[in-house]
Design a protein around this motif. Sequence first.
Motif, PDB file in Angstrom:
ATOM      1  N   LEU A 196      11.460  -0.103  10.416  1.00  0.00           N
ATOM      2  CA  LEU A 196      10.891   1.134   9.874  1.00  0.00           C
ATOM      3  C   LEU A 196      10.245   0.904   8.511  1.00  0.00           C
ATOM      4  N   LYS A 197      10.878   0.092   7.685  1.00  0.00           N
ATOM      5  CA  LYS A 197      10.322  -0.215   6.367  1.00  0.00           C
ATOM      6  C   LYS A 197       8.953  -0.868   6.488  1.00  0.00           C
ATOM      7  N   ALA A 198       8.851  -1.853   7.376  1.00  0.00           N
ATOM      8  CA  ALA A 198       7.581  -2.568   7.547  1.00  0.00           C
ATOM      9  C   ALA A 198       6.499  -1.662   8.110  1.00  0.00           C
ATOM     10  N   LEU A 199       6.841  -0.898   9.121  1.00  0.00           N
ATOM     11  CA  LEU A 199       5.849  -0.024   9.758  1.00  0.00           C
ATOM     12  C   LEU A 199       5.409   1.096   8.833  1.00  0.00           C
ATOM     13  N   ASP A 200       6.348   1.645   8.074  1.00  0.00           N
ATOM     14  CA  ASP A 200       6.003   2.728   7.162  1.00  0.00           C
ATOM     15  C   ASP A 200       5.046   2.244   6.078  1.00  0.00           C
ATOM     16  N   ALA A 201       5.273   1.024   5.571  1.00  0.00           N
ATOM     17  CA  ALA A 201       4.380   0.475   4.545  1.00  0.00           C
ATOM     18  C   ALA A 201       2.965   0.304   5.085  1.00  0.00           C
ATOM     19  N   GLY A 210      -5.857   7.017  -4.983  1.00  0.00           N
ATOM     20  CA  GLY A 210      -6.472   6.100  -4.025  1.00  0.00           C
ATOM     21  C   GLY A 210      -5.870   4.720  -4.057  1.00  0.00           C
ATOM     22  N   ASP A 211      -4.613   4.624  -4.494  1.00  0.00           N
ATOM     23  CA  ASP A 211      -3.934   3.332  -4.675  1.00  0.00           C
ATOM     24  C   ASP A 211      -3.165   2.969  -3.410  1.00  0.00           C
ATOM     25  N   SER A 212      -3.848   2.348  -2.459  1.00  0.00           N
ATOM     26  CA  SER A 212      -3.223   1.994  -1.180  1.00  0.00           C
ATOM     27  C   SER A 212      -2.068   1.025  -1.359  1.00  0.00           C
ATOM     28  N   ALA A 213      -2.302  -0.054  -2.110  1.00  0.00           N
ATOM     29  CA  ALA A 213      -1.268  -1.069  -2.305  1.00  0.00           C
ATOM     30  C   ALA A 213      -0.079  -0.502  -3.067  1.00  0.00           C
ATOM     31  N   GLY A 214      -0.358   0.305  -4.081  1.00  0.00           N
ATOM     32  CA  GLY A 214       0.719   0.900  -4.852  1.00  0.00           C
ATOM     33  C   GLY A 214       1.561   1.847  -4.023  1.00  0.00           C
ATOM     34  N   ALA A 215       0.911   2.623  -3.152  1.00  0.00           N
ATOM     35  CA  ALA A 215       1.644   3.545  -2.281  1.00  0.00           C
ATOM     36  C   ALA A 215       2.527   2.782  -1.305  1.00  0.00           C
ATOM     37  N   ALA A 216       1.999   1.700  -0.737  1.00  0.00           N
ATOM     38  CA  ALA A 216       2.779   0.890   0.203  1.00  0.00           C
ATOM     39  C   ALA A 216       3.972   0.254  -0.495  1.00  0.00           C
ATOM     40  N   ALA A 217       3.766  -0.254  -1.732  1.00  0.00           N
ATOM     41  CA  ALA A 217       4.861  -0.859  -2.488  1.00  0.00           C
ATOM     42  C   ALA A 217       5.935   0.165  -2.817  1.00  0.00           C
ATOM     43  N   LEU A 218       5.507   1.372  -3.173  1.00  0.00           N
ATOM     44  CA  LEU A 218       6.443   2.448  -3.474  1.00  0.00           C
ATOM     45  C   LEU A 218       7.279   2.791  -2.246  1.00  0.00           C
ATOM     46  N   SER A 219       6.621   2.838  -1.087  1.00  0.00           N
ATOM     47  CA  SER A 219       7.326   3.112   0.156  1.00  0.00           C
ATOM     48  C   SER A 219       8.364   2.036   0.452  1.00  0.00           C
ATOM     49  N   SER A 220       7.985   0.775   0.290  1.00  0.00           N
ATOM     50  CA  SER A 220       8.903  -0.332   0.568  1.00  0.00           C
ATOM     51  C   SER A 220      10.113  -0.297  -0.352  1.00  0.00           C
TER      52      SER A 220
END
Length: 228
Positions: free
Chosen positions: A91-96, A195-205
């Motif tokens: 779930l962590k990987a897919l959500d990111a 618009g920070d895609s990488a930052g949003a993904a890192a926050l999710s992880s």
Amino acid sequence: MPLNSMKAVERPKMSDAAYYRLRDAIVRGELAPGEKLKDSDVAELLGLSRTPVREAMARLIDSGLVEAKPGVYTKVAPLNQRDVAANLAVLKALDAVAVEASVPRLTERDMKSLRQTNRSFATHVNKHDVDKALAADDAFHQIIIDAAGNPVIARIIEQLHPQLHRVLYRKFGSLFGGAETIEHHEALIQKFEEGDSAGAAALSSTHWSHLGSLIGELFESKELSQEG
């Protein structure tokens, strides 16, 4: 278009109805780990034939909520640390991936819905309404998943989420019910606005890692039983 070329309106599948009824009963603990599930008994209880119940059971087995040994038993699967940890890792990987893909695709309407849904989540958390709070959290993340536009991710997340919800229903207050998750949602919205895609993904992880650590601690302290 000729009338005879139109498709018939599909009725809700009875197997879907059986699946959702059984899934929710397992998630909420109404059906306990190890409880035997005989398709004839379930069919009678739900007022269905055995065929849709068997189809529902197959889906529940695929999702890890039910386990079966042909000709021997079909029963509610145990809730144990190993399976939950494996579930969380996926779930962590897919959500990111979904979060990162969604950022350039989120509309202003989506952003408005995210804010409204997080407010709804906060309201239900403050009222200690676990059912509605989890529904609001699911709705929040569904906006992101839909925006990502990847049906494979959507299907797998839908399949795996019930395992996580089994834990959250038991320990909602200590895992998911405080201001921390509300603030996480707000931080995600901020990243989306930037618009920070990488930052949003890192926050999710980071959020998923923290949740996984908390769940692991609950298993280690025996506040979540190692059933089975």
